[in-house]
Design a protein around this motif. Structure first.
Motif, PDB file in Angstrom:
ATOM      1  N   LEU A   1      13.989   0.220 -11.933  1.00  0.00           N
ATOM      2  CA  LEU A   1      13.763  -0.755 -10.861  1.00  0.00           C
ATOM      3  C   LEU A   1      12.275  -0.821 -10.550  1.00  0.00           C
ATOM      4  O   LEU A   1      11.586   0.208 -10.633  1.00  0.00           O
ATOM      5  CB  LEU A   1      14.538  -0.336  -9.596  1.00  0.00           C
ATOM      6  N   PRO A   2      11.769  -1.998 -10.180  1.00  0.00           N
ATOM      7  CA  PRO A   2      12.468  -3.286 -10.154  1.00  0.00           C
ATOM      8  C   PRO A   2      12.687  -3.815 -11.572  1.00  0.00           C
ATOM      9  O   PRO A   2      11.985  -3.443 -12.506  1.00  0.00           O
ATOM     10  CB  PRO A   2      11.499  -4.182  -9.375  1.00  0.00           C
ATOM     11  N   LEU A   3      13.674  -4.697 -11.711  1.00  0.00           N
ATOM     12  CA  LEU A   3      13.953  -5.307 -13.009  1.00  0.00           C
ATOM     13  C   LEU A   3      12.861  -6.325 -13.342  1.00  0.00           C
ATOM     14  O   LEU A   3      12.228  -6.895 -12.457  1.00  0.00           O
ATOM     15  CB  LEU A   3      15.308  -6.012 -12.984  1.00  0.00           C
ATOM     16  N   GLU A   4      12.646  -6.541 -14.622  1.00  0.00           N
ATOM     17  CA  GLU A   4      11.668  -7.527 -15.079  1.00  0.00           C
ATOM     18  C   GLU A   4      12.382  -8.593 -15.905  1.00  0.00           C
ATOM     19  O   GLU A   4      13.270  -8.285 -16.703  1.00  0.00           O
ATOM     20  CB  GLU A   4      10.577  -6.848 -15.906  1.00  0.00           C
ATOM     21  N   ARG A   5      11.981  -9.821 -15.722  1.00  0.00           N
ATOM     22  CA  ARG A   5      12.645 -10.935 -16.404  1.00  0.00           C
ATOM     23  C   ARG A   5      12.548 -10.814 -17.924  1.00  0.00           C
ATOM     24  O   ARG A   5      13.429 -11.279 -18.641  1.00  0.00           O
ATOM     25  CB  ARG A   5      12.040 -12.263 -15.943  1.00  0.00           C
TER      26      ARG A   5
ATOM     27  N   ALA B   1       0.844  -1.195   0.000  1.00  0.00           N
ATOM     28  CA  ALA B   1       0.000   0.000   0.000  1.00  0.00           C
ATOM     29  C   ALA B   1       0.881   1.248   0.000  1.00  0.00           C
ATOM     30  O   ALA B   1       2.000   1.244   0.511  1.00  0.00           O
ATOM     31  CB  ALA B   1      -0.901  -0.015   1.234  1.00  0.00           C
ATOM     32  N   GLY B   2       0.353   2.325  -0.566  1.00  0.00           N
ATOM     33  CA  GLY B   2       1.104   3.576  -0.611  1.00  0.00           C
ATOM     34  C   GLY B   2       2.365   3.462  -1.429  1.00  0.00           C
ATOM     35  O   GLY B   2       3.449   3.868  -0.987  1.00  0.00           O
ATOM     36  N   ARG B   3       2.260   2.904  -2.602  1.00  0.00           N
ATOM     37  CA  ARG B   3       3.417   2.649  -3.467  1.00  0.00           C
ATOM     38  C   ARG B   3       4.162   3.948  -3.772  1.00  0.00           C
ATOM     39  O   ARG B   3       3.571   4.925  -4.219  1.00  0.00           O
ATOM     40  CB  ARG B   3       2.946   1.994  -4.758  1.00  0.00           C
ATOM     41  N   GLN B   4       5.486   3.947  -3.559  1.00  0.00           N
ATOM     42  CA  GLN B   4       6.313   5.124  -3.789  1.00  0.00           C
ATOM     43  C   GLN B   4       7.056   4.983  -5.121  1.00  0.00           C
ATOM     44  O   GLN B   4       7.802   4.032  -5.315  1.00  0.00           O
ATOM     45  CB  GLN B   4       7.328   5.295  -2.655  1.00  0.00           C
TER      46      GLN B   4
ATOM     47  N   ARG C   1       0.190   8.889  -7.388  1.00  0.00           N
ATOM     48  CA  ARG C   1      -0.436   9.593  -6.271  1.00  0.00           C
ATOM     49  C   ARG C   1       0.502  10.629  -5.661  1.00  0.00           C
ATOM     50  O   ARG C   1       0.128  11.778  -5.465  1.00  0.00           O
ATOM     51  CB  ARG C   1      -0.859   8.571  -5.198  1.00  0.00           C
ATOM     52  N   ALA C   2       1.706  10.233  -5.337  1.00  0.00           N
ATOM     53  CA  ALA C   2       2.669  11.154  -4.724  1.00  0.00           C
ATOM     54  C   ALA C   2       4.064  10.793  -5.215  1.00  0.00           C
ATOM     55  O   ALA C   2       4.854  10.186  -4.475  1.00  0.00           O
ATOM     56  CB  ALA C   2       2.587  11.095  -3.201  1.00  0.00           C
TER      57      ALA C   2
ATOM     58  N   LEU D   1      16.300  -0.703  -2.206  1.00  0.00           N
ATOM     59  CA  LEU D   1      16.504  -1.820  -1.290  1.00  0.00           C
ATOM     60  C   LEU D   1      16.030  -1.494   0.124  1.00  0.00           C
ATOM     61  O   LEU D   1      15.608  -2.384   0.866  1.00  0.00           O
ATOM     62  CB  LEU D   1      17.980  -2.223  -1.266  1.00  0.00           C
ATOM     63  N   ASN D   2      16.097  -0.209   0.488  1.00  0.00           N
ATOM     64  CA  ASN D   2      15.642   0.203   1.818  1.00  0.00           C
ATOM     65  C   ASN D   2      14.132   0.404   1.885  1.00  0.00           C
ATOM     66  O   ASN D   2      13.595   0.720   2.955  1.00  0.00           O
ATOM     67  CB  ASN D   2      16.336   1.500   2.243  1.00  0.00           C
ATOM     68  N   GLY D   3      13.437   0.234   0.767  1.00  0.00           N
ATOM     69  CA  GLY D   3      11.984   0.356   0.760  1.00  0.00           C
ATOM     70  C   GLY D   3      11.468   1.774   0.655  1.00  0.00           C
ATOM     71  O   GLY D   3      10.255   2.000   0.752  1.00  0.00           O
ATOM     72  N   GLN D   4      12.350   2.755   0.447  1.00  0.00           N
ATOM     73  CA  GLN D   4      11.894   4.133   0.318  1.00  0.00           C
ATOM     74  C   GLN D   4      11.280   4.409  -1.049  1.00  0.00           C
ATOM     75  O   GLN D   4      10.465   5.317  -1.191  1.00  0.00           O
ATOM     76  CB  GLN D   4      13.062   5.095   0.575  1.00  0.00           C
ATOM     77  N   LEU D   5      11.686   3.634  -2.043  1.00  0.00           N
ATOM     78  CA  LEU D   5      11.080   3.701  -3.373  1.00  0.00           C
ATOM     79  C   LEU D   5      10.725   2.283  -3.809  1.00  0.00           C
ATOM     80  O   LEU D   5      11.505   1.348  -3.618  1.00  0.00           O
ATOM     81  CB  LEU D   5      12.043   4.330  -4.392  1.00  0.00           C
ATOM     82  N   ASP D   6       9.538   2.144  -4.411  1.00  0.00           N
ATOM     83  CA  ASP D   6       9.098   0.842  -4.913  1.00  0.00           C
ATOM     84  C   ASP D   6       9.288   0.715  -6.418  1.00  0.00           C
ATOM     85  O   ASP D   6       9.309  -0.396  -6.947  1.00  0.00           O
ATOM     86  CB  ASP D   6       7.626   0.619  -4.564  1.00  0.00           C
ATOM     87  N   GLU D   7       9.394   1.847  -7.089  1.00  0.00           N
ATOM     88  CA  GLU D   7       9.682   1.864  -8.519  1.00  0.00           C
ATOM     89  C   GLU D   7      10.588   3.051  -8.801  1.00  0.00           C
ATOM     90  O   GLU D   7      10.473   4.103  -8.161  1.00  0.00           O
ATOM     91  CB  GLU D   7       8.406   2.008  -9.363  1.00  0.00           C
TER      92      GLU D   7
END
Length: 292
Positions: free
Chosen positions: A188-192, A75-78, A110-111, A160-166
């Motif tokens: 990021l993240p990489l896709e196969r 939730a709240g994807r960054q 969203r943000a 890696l620290n979870g501050q950004l999801d994409e």
């Protein structure tokens, strides 16, 4: 009709502008060739990294790694955006087009988190009141491997620290000298799907592959190098696109200056001819008056 002095001053001004635009064209041309060579020299290294990642994924189809974590349920994807522009204008629509794409892409989130490379992007977003979360100065006009590594490490840590999801990068790609295309690419993240198996169907793969100490540890080491290559490629493509756009703009400005000089010289000659005719008429008139 303007006086001869005004026309002469205008001609001098246009001639000085012509020298500047022509010099800027030559400088942009030289910078473009240098940047393209720099990118071509590094391509084999990054192609090898890409093929190694592909090889690992092929031999370890069930591997789960942090760099491939899609985080679909969080939730709240960054989402972070790296926007690459130039440090200056006089490059046609180069900066406008990439900024327009960046703003459209960010509006879908969203943000979004914004990182800028280039003073034109910084001025644009600041002027519109859009908060800038980070900037990388002195990079747009001097794309180097060291700067690409620094930027890549920053976003690897944030991911890696979870501050950004994409993480997305928005830049301009020079498809050919006549076509500059702004693109938005996921880092990021990489896709196969980005790493297809590169063996030809007719070839038989017989090698036994072992990655020590493990496939996951190898990916830990080589994926940052892959991202560095992606960022460096985007920086150089943007720089090349900017120089190409500036070459086109300066070539057009130079041609317009030459046309304007031609018109001004014609106007000057007409004014000079008119002044000579008037002087002759006054001399003839004065001589006729004396004879009377």
């Amino acid at each position: 009709m303007a006086g001869m002095k005004e026309v002469r001053d205008h001609i001098k001004s246009v001639e000085e502008t012509l020298k500047i635009t022509n010099a800027m064209y030559l400088i942009a041309s030289s910078s473009l060739r240098k940047a393209r060579k720099q990118l071509e020299d590094t391509l084999p290294y990054f192609e090898k990294i890409s093929s190694t990642i592909s090889d690992i994924l092929h031999h370890s189809p069930d591997i789960h790694h942090a760099y491939f974590d899609q985080r679909a349920d969080k939730a709240g994807r960054q989402v972070g955006y790296i926007v690459i522009t130039g440090d200056k204008g006089l490059a046609g629509a180069y900066n406008h087009n990439v900024l327009k794409l960046a703003e459209e892409s960010m509006c879908a989130q969203r943000a979004p988190t914004l990182f800028v490379i280039g003073q034109m992007g910084r001025a644009y977003f600041s002027g519109k009141g859009i908060p800038i979360d980070g900037e990388f100065l002195y990079t747009a006009q001097d794309p180097t491997m060291a700067r690409a590594r620094e930027i890549g490490n920053t976003f690897v840590d944030l991911f890696l620290n979870g501050q950004l999801d994409e993480v997305w990068i928005v830049y301009t790609k020079m498809v050919n000298p006549l076509r500059l295309e702004p693109v938005c690419t996921k880092l990021l993240p990489l896709e196969r799907d980005l790493f297809p198996w590169q063996r030809r169907p007719s070839e038989h793969y017989t090698k036994t592959v072992a990655y020590l100490p493990s496939e996951s540890v190898v990916l830990d080491q080589i994926v940052p190098g892959y991202l560095k290559g992606m960022i460096f490629g985007a920086l150089v493509e943007s720089y090349c696109s900017e120089q190409n756009a500036r070459m086109t703009a300066m070539d057009s400005a130079t041609e317009n200056a030459r046309k304007l000089l031609k018109d001004l010289n014609l106007t000057y000659n007409r004014a000079r001819q008119s002044a000579i005719t008037q002087e002759i008429s006054e001399i003839v008139g004065g001589a006729a008056a004396e004879d009377q």
